[in-house]
Design a protein around this motif. Structure first.
Motif, PDB file in Angstrom:
ATOM      1  N   TYR A 250      35.456  40.735  24.908  1.00  0.00           N
ATOM      2  CA  TYR A 250      35.225  40.956  26.337  1.00  0.00           C
ATOM      3  C   TYR A 250      36.186  40.148  27.220  1.00  0.00           C
ATOM      4  O   TYR A 250      36.089  40.202  28.442  1.00  0.00           O
ATOM      5  CB  TYR A 250      33.776  40.598  26.682  1.00  0.00           C
ATOM      6  CG  TYR A 250      32.787  41.282  25.767  1.00  0.00           C
ATOM      7  CD1 TYR A 250      32.374  42.591  26.016  1.00  0.00           C
ATOM      8  CD2 TYR A 250      32.284  40.643  24.625  1.00  0.00           C
ATOM      9  CE1 TYR A 250      31.487  43.238  25.173  1.00  0.00           C
ATOM     10  CE2 TYR A 250      31.395  41.282  23.778  1.00  0.00           C
ATOM     11  CZ  TYR A 250      31.002  42.582  24.048  1.00  0.00           C
ATOM     12  OH  TYR A 250      30.126  43.218  23.208  1.00  0.00           O
TER      13      TYR A 250
ATOM     14  N   GLU B  89      39.722  39.784  28.593  1.00  0.00           N
ATOM     15  CA  GLU B  89      40.936  40.584  28.760  1.00  0.00           C
ATOM     16  C   GLU B  89      42.205  39.812  28.421  1.00  0.00           C
ATOM     17  O   GLU B  89      43.247  40.409  28.133  1.00  0.00           O
ATOM     18  CB  GLU B  89      41.007  41.107  30.194  1.00  0.00           C
ATOM     19  CG  GLU B  89      39.900  42.101  30.521  1.00  0.00           C
ATOM     20  CD  GLU B  89      40.085  42.737  31.879  1.00  0.00           C
ATOM     21  OE1 GLU B  89      41.247  42.868  32.324  1.00  0.00           O
ATOM     22  OE2 GLU B  89      39.077  43.104  32.499  1.00  0.00           O
TER      23      GLU B  89
ATOM     24  N   TYR C  91      40.872  41.900  22.733  1.00  0.00           N
ATOM     25  CA  TYR C  91      40.024  42.544  23.744  1.00  0.00           C
ATOM     26  C   TYR C  91      39.870  44.030  23.432  1.00  0.00           C
ATOM     27  O   TYR C  91      40.832  44.707  23.068  1.00  0.00           O
ATOM     28  CB  TYR C  91      40.636  42.355  25.127  1.00  0.00           C
ATOM     29  CG  TYR C  91      40.003  43.178  26.221  1.00  0.00           C
ATOM     30  CD1 TYR C  91      38.775  42.811  26.763  1.00  0.00           C
ATOM     31  CD2 TYR C  91      40.635  44.330  26.708  1.00  0.00           C
ATOM     32  CE1 TYR C  91      38.193  43.575  27.777  1.00  0.00           C
ATOM     33  CE2 TYR C  91      40.071  45.088  27.719  1.00  0.00           C
ATOM     34  CZ  TYR C  91      38.843  44.710  28.247  1.00  0.00           C
ATOM     35  OH  TYR C  91      38.264  45.455  29.244  1.00  0.00           O
TER      36      TYR C  91
ATOM     37  N   SER D   8      38.442  47.427  25.170  1.00  0.00           N
ATOM     38  CA  SER D   8      37.961  48.009  26.430  1.00  0.00           C
ATOM     39  C   SER D   8      36.739  48.906  26.230  1.00  0.00           C
ATOM     40  O   SER D   8      35.865  48.979  27.098  1.00  0.00           O
ATOM     41  CB  SER D   8      39.082  48.806  27.099  1.00  0.00           C
ATOM     42  OG  SER D   8      39.530  49.851  26.254  1.00  0.00           O
TER      43      SER D   8
ATOM     44  N   GLY E 110      33.125  48.025  27.814  1.00  0.00           N
ATOM     45  CA  GLY E 110      32.458  48.965  28.709  1.00  0.00           C
ATOM     46  C   GLY E 110      30.986  49.167  28.396  1.00  0.00           C
ATOM     47  O   GLY E 110      30.238  49.689  29.226  1.00  0.00           O
TER      48      GLY E 110
END
Length: 424
Positions: free
Chosen positions: A141, A143, A148, A150, A154
Motif C-alpha cells: 500500500y 506507493e 506497491y 495498485s 484499491g
C-alpha cells in the motif's frame, strides 16, 4: 416417546484419542521430512521465481508456511461442517419439515464446534496471517515501495486487518449465539413439550438463515477468495456454500448411519436414509453445476485477471490431477452410485459415497487455498494427513460429547410422529 441417550463411553473416547495422537505423530513426521529431507530447501529456491506472481511478497517458503496453509484448510473445512449442521436444523424448521424430526439432534450437535473453530481461526490468522494472506503486507500500500500493488491497494477499504478480524468475530459470534438460542429452545422442548418452543424455533431459524445467506458468501470472500487477491468471481460465494453444504450433508448422513448400525435412533428407517441420500445426491449435482458454471464463464471469457486462477491449477503438474480429481470424487462418483433408488436406502452405499465426498471436498478446499499461498510448492503427504487427523479427532470428540448431553431423539418435537411414520 422415551428419551434415548447416546453413550459416549471410554472405549469410543480412546479410539478418538488414538486418532488424534496418531495425527500428531504423522504431522511430526511430515515436519521432520520437510526439514531434513531437502524438499524444504528446494521449495525455497523454486519460490523465488513463483514469488513474482505475488509481487515479491514471499521470498522463501518454509515448512511452517505449509503448516499454516494446512491449518487454514482445516479451519475452513471444519468450520463449514459446524455451521452447516446448524443451517440444516434451521432449514428443517423454516420449511416445517417433519421427516427429519427424529434425526435433528445429530446436525444440531455439529454447532458445538463453532466456538473452537472461532478460536482456531483467530489464532492461525494472527500467527500465520502474513503467509496465508498476501494483502496483509503493508508494503503493498506504499506507493514509494517498488512492491506497491495498485489493485490490492484499491481493495484496502475491505481488505484490511482490523475490519477482517471484526468481520470474523461477528460471523462466529452471531453463528454461535444463534446456535445457543436454538439449542436452548430445543432442549426446553424436551422438558416442556407443547408447540410454543417449536414456533419460537421457527422464528430463530428464519433469522439465522437470513444472516447465514449473507455471511456464507462474505466469509468465503474473506477466508478463501482473498487468498488469490487479484482474482475475483461473482459465483464464489455460492461455490463455497455448495462445498460446505454437501460436505455437511455427507457428515450428517454418515453419523446417522453409524449410530443406527450401533443400535441408536431405531426410528430411522430406510425411508429416512433415502431422503438423506437424495440430499447428498442432489447437492453433489448442485456443486458440480456451480463448479462448471464458474469455470466455464471465467475460462471462456479469457480475461487475464480472471483466468489466472484456473491456469495456475490446470497448467501445474502437481495441482492439475486434483483439479479434475475433485470433479470425479464430488460429482461423477456420487452421481453414478446414488442414481438408483435402492442405493440410497442401503447403508453400504451411503457410507462409501459419504466418505468419498468428505475426502473429495477436503481436496476441493485444498485446491481452493493451497495454490494461492504456496504456488508450486504445495504438497500432499504426512503433514496434510496428520493435521486433518488432529482436526477430525477434535471435531468428533466435541460433536459426540454434545450428542451425549441430551436425548438423542427430540422426544417432544410436535412432528416426531410424522418422522416415525415417514414414507416416501
Amino acid at each position: 416417546m422415551t428419551a434415548e441417550q447416546f453413550n459416549f463411553n471410554s472405549s469410543l473416547k480412546k479410539k478418538i484419542a488414538i486418532l488424534g495422537i496418531s495425527g500428531i505423530v504423522v504431522l511430526a513426521l511430515g515436519i521432520i521430512f520437510l526439514i531434513f529431507g531437502g524438499s524444504g530447501h528446494e521449495a525455497a529456491d523454486a519460490a523465488h521465481g513463483a514469488a513474482a506472481g505475488h509481487g515479491g511478497g514471499h521470498a522463501e517458503f518454509h515448512w511452517y508456511d505449509r503448516l499454516f496453509t494446512n491449518l487454514w484448510i482445516n479451519n475452513v473445512y471444519f468450520t463449514g461442517l459446524g455451521v452447516i449442521g446448524l443451517f440444516f436444523v434451521a432449514l428443517q424448521y423454516a420449511a416445517q419439515a417433519g421427516w427429519s424430526a427424529g434425526i435433528k439432534r445429530i446436525p444440531e450437535a455439529f454447532g458445538a464446534w463453532l466456538p473452537y473453530a472461532a478460536v482456531l481461526m483467530l489464532l492461525v490468522f494472527f500467527i500465520g496471517g502474513h503467509t496465508i494472506f498476501h494483502w496483509t503486507h503493508e508494503y503493498l500500500y506504499d506507493e514509494a515501495d517498488p512492491r506497491y500493488d495498485s489493485i490490492i491497494a484499491g481493495k484496502r477499504g475491505y481488505l484490511n486487518t482490523p475490519f477482517f478480524v471484526i468481520r470474523m468475530v461477528v460471523y462466529f459470534a452471531v453463528w454461535y449465539l444463534m446456535y445457543r438460542l436454538i439449542r436452548k429452545e430445543s432442549l426446553a422442548e424436551d422438558i416442556n413439550g407443547g408447540t410454543a418452543h417449536h414456533f419460537k424455533l421457527v422464528k430463530l431459524s428464519t433469522i439465522f438463515i437470513v444472516f447465514f445467506a449473507v455471511t456464507s458468501s462474505t466469509s468465503a470472500w474473506d477466508w478463501t477468495l482473498s487468498i488469490d487477491t487479484h482474482w475475483f468471481s461473482t459465483m464464489y460465494g455460492w461455490y463455497n456454500f455448495a462445498s460446505w453444504f454437501v460436505s455437511g450433508l455427507a457428515a450428517i448422513t454418515l453419523i446417522v448411519v453409524m449410530l443406527r448400525e450401533n443400535g441408536y435412533i431405531k426410528l430411522v428407517s430406510s425411508e429416512h436414509l433415502h431422503d438423506l441420500g437424495k440430499f447428498v445426491f442432489a447437492f453433489s449435482i448442485f456443486w458440480a453445476y456451480i463448479w462448471f458454471g464458474q469455470f466455464l464463464l471465467i475460462y471462456y471469457a479469457n480475461i487475464p485477471e480472471e483466468t489466472i486462477y484456473f491456469l495456475e491449477r490446470l497448467e501445474s503438474d502437481f495441482y492439475s490431477p486434483f483439479f479434475f480429481g475433485t470433479l470425479i470424487l464430488n460429482f461423477f462418483f456420487p452421481f453414478l452410485v446414488l442414481m438408483t433408488r435402492d442405493s440410497k436406502r442401503h447403508t453400504v452405499f451411503l457410507k462409501l459415497v459419504c466418505t468419498v465426498v468428505l475426502i473429495g471436498q477436503w481436496l476441493n478446499f485444498y485446491l481452493m487455498i493451497t495454490p494461492g499461498i504456496l504456488k508450486e510448492n504445495g504438497g500432499l503427504g504426512f503433514m496434510e494427513l496428520g493435521t486433518t487427523m488432529i482436526y477430525l479427532a477434535a471435531f468428533l470428540y466435541v460433536v459426540l460429547n454434545n450428542l451425549s448431553k441430551a436425548s438423542l431423539v427430540a422426544k417432544n418435537h410436535p412432528m416426531l410422529q410424522e418422522s416415525i411414520h415417514h414414507h416416501t
